[in-house]
Scaffold this motif. Structure first.
Motif, PDB file in Angstrom:
ATOM      1  N   TRP A  84       0.847  -1.199   0.000  1.00 47.85           N
ATOM      2  CA  TRP A  84       0.000   0.000   0.000  1.00 47.85           C
ATOM      3  C   TRP A  84       0.879   1.244   0.000  1.00 47.85           C
ATOM      4  CZ3 TRP A  84      -4.002  -1.445   4.399  1.00 47.85           C
ATOM      5  CH2 TRP A  84      -4.916  -2.376   3.887  1.00 47.85           C
ATOM      6  N   MET A 107       2.194   6.908  -6.572  1.00 45.24           N
ATOM      7  CA  MET A 107       1.197   7.930  -6.886  1.00 45.24           C
ATOM      8  C   MET A 107       1.671   9.330  -6.527  1.00 45.24           C
ATOM      9  SD  MET A 107      -2.273   6.022  -5.738  1.00 45.24           S
ATOM     10  CE  MET A 107      -3.307   5.203  -6.963  1.00 45.24           C
ATOM     11  N   ARG A 149       1.210  12.661   3.857  1.00 48.16           N
ATOM     12  CA  ARG A 149      -0.054  12.187   3.280  1.00 48.16           C
ATOM     13  C   ARG A 149      -0.162  10.675   3.378  1.00 48.16           C
ATOM     14  NH1 ARG A 149      -0.304  16.672  -0.346  1.00 48.16           N
ATOM     15  NH2 ARG A 149      -1.930  18.012   0.505  1.00 48.16           N
ATOM     16  N   ARG A 164     -12.978  -2.805  11.101  1.00 46.22           N
ATOM     17  CA  ARG A 164     -13.161  -2.990   9.685  1.00 46.22           C
ATOM     18  C   ARG A 164     -13.489  -4.450   9.442  1.00 46.22           C
ATOM     19  NH1 ARG A 164      -8.484  -0.418   8.241  1.00 46.22           N
ATOM     20  NH2 ARG A 164      -7.458  -2.402   8.036  1.00 46.22           N
ATOM     21  N   MET A 192       1.011   1.835 -11.535  1.00 45.84           N
ATOM     22  CA  MET A 192       1.378   0.465 -11.232  1.00 45.84           C
ATOM     23  C   MET A 192       0.146  -0.337 -10.831  1.00 45.84           C
ATOM     24  SD  MET A 192       4.675  -0.452  -8.961  1.00 45.84           S
ATOM     25  CE  MET A 192       3.847  -0.734  -7.428  1.00 45.84           C
ATOM     26  N   LEU A 224      -4.710  -4.211  -3.997  1.00 37.38           N
ATOM     27  CA  LEU A 224      -4.262  -3.100  -3.142  1.00 37.38           C
ATOM     28  C   LEU A 224      -5.320  -2.017  -2.999  1.00 37.38           C
ATOM     29  CD1 LEU A 224      -0.531  -2.707  -4.260  1.00 37.38           C
ATOM     30  CD2 LEU A 224      -1.487  -4.123  -2.447  1.00 37.38           C
ATOM     31  N   LEU A 225      -6.582  -2.433  -2.963  1.00 35.34           N
ATOM     32  CA  LEU A 225      -7.632  -1.467  -2.671  1.00 35.34           C
ATOM     33  C   LEU A 225      -7.634  -1.207  -1.176  1.00 35.34           C
ATOM     34  CD1 LEU A 225     -10.561  -2.863  -4.874  1.00 35.34           C
ATOM     35  CD2 LEU A 225      -8.857  -1.127  -5.446  1.00 35.34           C
ATOM     36  N   MET A 226      -7.893   0.037  -0.796  1.00 37.37           N
ATOM     37  CA  MET A 226      -7.970   0.370   0.621  1.00 37.37           C
ATOM     38  C   MET A 226      -9.345  -0.061   1.124  1.00 37.37           C
ATOM     39  SD  MET A 226      -5.045   1.671   0.919  1.00 37.37           S
ATOM     40  CE  MET A 226      -3.976   1.690  -0.500  1.00 37.37           C
ATOM     41  N   PRO A 227      -9.371  -1.002   2.088  1.00 34.32           N
ATOM     42  CA  PRO A 227     -10.665  -1.586   2.470  1.00 34.32           C
ATOM     43  C   PRO A 227     -11.616  -0.586   3.124  1.00 34.32           C
ATOM     44  CG  PRO A 227      -8.871  -2.437   3.843  1.00 34.32           C
ATOM     45  CD  PRO A 227      -8.237  -1.635   2.750  1.00 34.32           C
ATOM     46  N   TRP A 228     -11.088   0.548   3.617  1.00 30.20           N
ATOM     47  CA  TRP A 228     -11.965   1.511   4.301  1.00 30.20           C
ATOM     48  C   TRP A 228     -12.518   2.557   3.332  1.00 30.20           C
ATOM     49  CZ3 TRP A 228      -6.728   1.063   4.958  1.00 30.20           C
ATOM     50  CH2 TRP A 228      -5.951   2.110   4.462  1.00 30.20           C
ATOM     51  N   LEU A 254      -7.972   7.752  -5.182  1.00 27.92           N
ATOM     52  CA  LEU A 254      -6.905   7.734  -4.175  1.00 27.92           C
ATOM     53  C   LEU A 254      -5.699   8.595  -4.567  1.00 27.92           C
ATOM     54  CD1 LEU A 254      -5.915   6.444  -1.494  1.00 27.92           C
ATOM     55  CD2 LEU A 254      -4.798   4.703  -2.881  1.00 27.92           C
ATOM     56  N   GLY A 255      -5.261   8.480  -5.830  1.00 26.67           N
ATOM     57  CA  GLY A 255      -4.084   9.240  -6.277  1.00 26.67           C
ATOM     58  C   GLY A 255      -4.264  10.725  -6.023  1.00 26.67           C
ATOM     59  N   SER A 279      -6.253  12.250  -3.862  1.00 23.55           N
ATOM     60  CA  SER A 279      -6.255  12.645  -2.446  1.00 23.55           C
ATOM     61  C   SER A 279      -4.851  12.505  -1.862  1.00 23.55           C
ATOM     62  CB  SER A 279      -7.294  11.850  -1.654  1.00 23.55           C
ATOM     63  OG  SER A 279      -6.906  10.511  -1.534  1.00 23.55           O
ATOM     64  N   LEU A 280      -4.057  11.554  -2.371  1.00 21.96           N
ATOM     65  CA  LEU A 280      -2.689  11.409  -1.870  1.00 21.96           C
ATOM     66  C   LEU A 280      -1.786  12.543  -2.332  1.00 21.96           C
ATOM     67  CD1 LEU A 280      -2.049   7.576  -2.191  1.00 21.96           C
ATOM     68  CD2 LEU A 280      -2.028   8.927  -0.109  1.00 21.96           C
ATOM     69  N   ARG A 281      -2.132  13.186  -3.422  1.00 20.41           N
ATOM     70  CA  ARG A 281      -1.332  14.315  -3.897  1.00 20.41           C
ATOM     71  C   ARG A 281      -1.935  15.647  -3.479  1.00 20.41           C
ATOM     72  NH1 ARG A 281      -1.137  10.704  -8.271  1.00 20.41           N
ATOM     73  NH2 ARG A 281      -3.019  11.620  -9.136  1.00 20.41           N
ATOM     74  N   GLY A 282      -3.058  15.578  -2.758  1.00 20.68           N
ATOM     75  CA  GLY A 282      -3.717  16.807  -2.322  1.00 20.68           C
ATOM     76  C   GLY A 282      -4.378  17.549  -3.477  1.00 20.68           C
ATOM     77  N   ARG A 302      -8.491   2.622 -11.203  1.00 21.21           N
ATOM     78  CA  ARG A 302      -7.594   3.494 -10.444  1.00 21.21           C
ATOM     79  C   ARG A 302      -6.324   3.775 -11.261  1.00 21.21           C
ATOM     80  NH1 ARG A 302      -5.521   0.487  -5.423  1.00 21.21           N
ATOM     81  NH2 ARG A 302      -4.324  -0.473  -7.073  1.00 21.21           N
ATOM     82  N   GLU A 327      -4.931   7.467 -13.060  1.00 18.77           N
ATOM     83  CA  GLU A 327      -3.616   8.102 -12.941  1.00 18.77           C
ATOM     84  C   GLU A 327      -3.146   8.648 -14.290  1.00 18.77           C
ATOM     85  OE1 GLU A 327      -1.539   8.264  -9.759  1.00 18.77           O
ATOM     86  OE2 GLU A 327      -3.708   8.387  -9.525  1.00 18.77           O
TER      87      GLU A 327
END
Ligand SMILES: Nc1ncnc2c1ncn2[C@@H]1O[C@H](COP(=O)(O)OP(=O)(O)O)[C@@H](O)[C@H]1O
Ligand SMILES: [Mg+2]
Lengths: 245, 233
Positions: A145, A152, A158, A243, B70, B76-80, B89-90, B92-95, B135, B139
């Motif tokens: 992850w 990314m 972050r 979860r 990649m 590799l999905l975020m379960p939440w 996700l990309g 939000s991870l880069r703002g 996803r 990107e």
């Protein structure tokens, strides 16, 4: 709900055992009062018990909140900074091998007989389980992850906030569950050392006046509140932090 | 991105050599398939291209592809996060601002528009991998690295995913690591077998991808690959 049924059955068993001991040994009621008398005392002294229970619960809840918040922040700090980790971890481990209850008289000396010495005692006791279980969970974050997040273009901050912290919330929840059990212990010990209010204080007071039934009443109220607190924290964790996987 | 992507050199992890004398060239805008025995270092090559060199000692030259996307065997999905938020996700991870309409388009492309609000746990393995594809598409990178992305799927789902991915990643530079000769024969425009002593170039079919499963050139290339993979090195 089999959990509820089992709980009620266990309680009935305990009461039966308690009553049997009294019938078979004929022990004096100032040593072990019968369940019915304790129940009567709880009812008769409900105002007194409530007054002291409110104080103890306030200490417990504030200690729980502060300890959880402090543990949350500390664990993130420890994970984010290897230097902090190297410095603080030995202290944390060392503090676990020292009986922290021994601090209670000192806390009373420094913080006085009021709420804060008890809140601090509860906070100190729950700080370690919360910090360490959240820390462990943060360190266990799936490397893939984190790799994905790096590809990314995520900054470490972050990655912490969007990946590691949410991934570790179930670990934080298990720390909180432990804390809900430990916090009342901290508050009661603080009250035993020096207080003018609270269920722990009431127990000592009742003991001093040979009112064993009142002592048992305070103990049972404390036990019920602790169980309710644990159930509430458990429910909250299930709703917000756990979860299903 | 028309510059040639090339990696030459050797790599080691904790002092243990993983590969040496590697000379890998990725042809722009085409699919390169990389096969080879497990443990030979295929994922390591991919991680080097992705800039995830942590723990890897690399000696040689590597033309950095810049930004890549990649996709791996695990989705590799975020379960939440909901399916939608996983696709976003990309950003939000880069703002960055979340471009929901575009994310919805990507989900539409992989056929999961109706599942946007679900959690990944509510999806099947094939559906989850399609979210991972959405996803990856979100990107929007010129270079896409795929590490055995379909190997956990059942044969039918895998064939569908191969077709969908080839269609949606058309025009990009793709490096696909796979252990499946059939997959390489269907998708590879360059097919390479990685061995401890270097790369072996296998003639790939020249028809456009994704190729039909029973096309003659696919079956021939597949049989060819089997022979090569079996041959002791
Ligand atoms: N983190 C690691 N630490 C030590 N050895 C590793 C690590 N990751 C991979 N390796 C070793 O590097 C070699 C190549 O791994 P990898 O690139 O994953 O192979 P492949 O993808 O071809 O199966 C393997 O022999 C593996 O044991
Ligand atoms: Mg691999």
């Amino acid at each position: 709900m089999t959990g509820w049924r089992a709980g009620i059955a266990a309680t009935c068993l305990m009461l039966a055992l308690w009553q049997t001991v009294i019938w078979t040994t004929g022990v004096a009621r100032f040593i072990l009062p019968p369940p019915a008398l304790v129940a009567q005392t709880i009812w008769d002294s409900r105002a007194l018990l409530a007054e002291h229970a409110v104080v103890t619960m306030a200490e417990v809840l504030i200690g729980l909140l502060l300890g959880a918040a402090l543990g949350f922040v500390s664990a993130i700090g420890l994970v984010a900074s290897p230097t902090a980790r190297a410095l603080v971890r030995p202290i944390l481990v060392f503090s676990q091998s020292v009986p922290v209850f021994a601090l209670a008289p000192i806390l009373t000396l420094w913080l006085g007989f009021g709420l804060w010495s008890k809140i601090t005692m509860a906070l100190i006791i729950i700080y370690f389980p919360v910090t360490s279980s959240f820390f462990d969970a943060l360190m266990r974050t799936n490397r893939d992850w984190i790799g994905l997040a790096k590809v990314m273009g995520a900054s470490p901050a972050r990655i912490m906030w969007h990946i590691r912290v949410p991934a570790a919330l179930p670990g934080f929840a298990s720390g909180l569950r432990l804390a809900a059990v430990y916090a009342p212990i901290g508050a009661i010990i603080g009250e035993w050392v020096g207080a003018s209010k609270g269920l722990g204080y009431l127990m000592l007071l009742a003991n001093g006046r040979a009112k064993t039934d009142l002592m048992f009443a305070a103990l049972i109220v404390l036990a019920i509140l602790t169980i309710l607190l644990h159930a509430a924290v458990n429910k909250l964790c299930e709703k917000t932090l756990d979860r299903p996987e | 991105m028309n510059q040639l992507l090339r990696m030459t050199g050797s790599a080691a992890i904790d002092g243990t050599p993983i590969f040496s004398q590697l000379d890998l060239v990725l042809t722009p805008h085409s699919w390169t398939c990389l096969l080879g025995a497990s443990g030979v270092g295929k994922s390591t090559v991919l991680r080097l291209f992705a800039g995830l060199a942590e723990g890897i000692t690399f000696n040689g030259s590597l033309s950095k592809p810049g930004c890549v996307a990649m996709m791996a065997q695990q989705d590799l999905l975020m379960p939440w996060l909901s399916v939608m938020d996983n696709v976003l996700l990309g950003a939000s991870l880069r703002g960055e601002r979340a471009d929901k309409p575009r994310a919805r388009d990507r989900l539409e492309q992989v056929g999961l528009a109706d599942h946007a609000d679900k959690l990944p746990a509510a999806l099947s393995g094939g559906q989850r991998q399609r979210v991972a594809l959405a996803r990856t598409l979100m990107e929007d990178r010129a270079v896409v690295l795929l590490d055995e992305p379909f190997s956990a799927l059942d044969a039918l789902t895998r064939a569908q995913m191969q077709e969908l991915t080839a269609e949606l990643l058309a025009g990009r530079t793709v490096l696909l690591v796979t252990h499946d000769p059939n997959e390489a024969a269907r998708l590879g425009q360059t097919i390479l077998i990685m061995t401890p002593t270097g790369l072996v170039d296998i003639a790939a079919p020249t028809s456009p991808i994704p190729r039909d499963i029973h096309a003659a050139d696919v079956l021939r290339a597949q049989a060819d690959l089997f022979d090569h993979l079996r041959r002791p090195t």
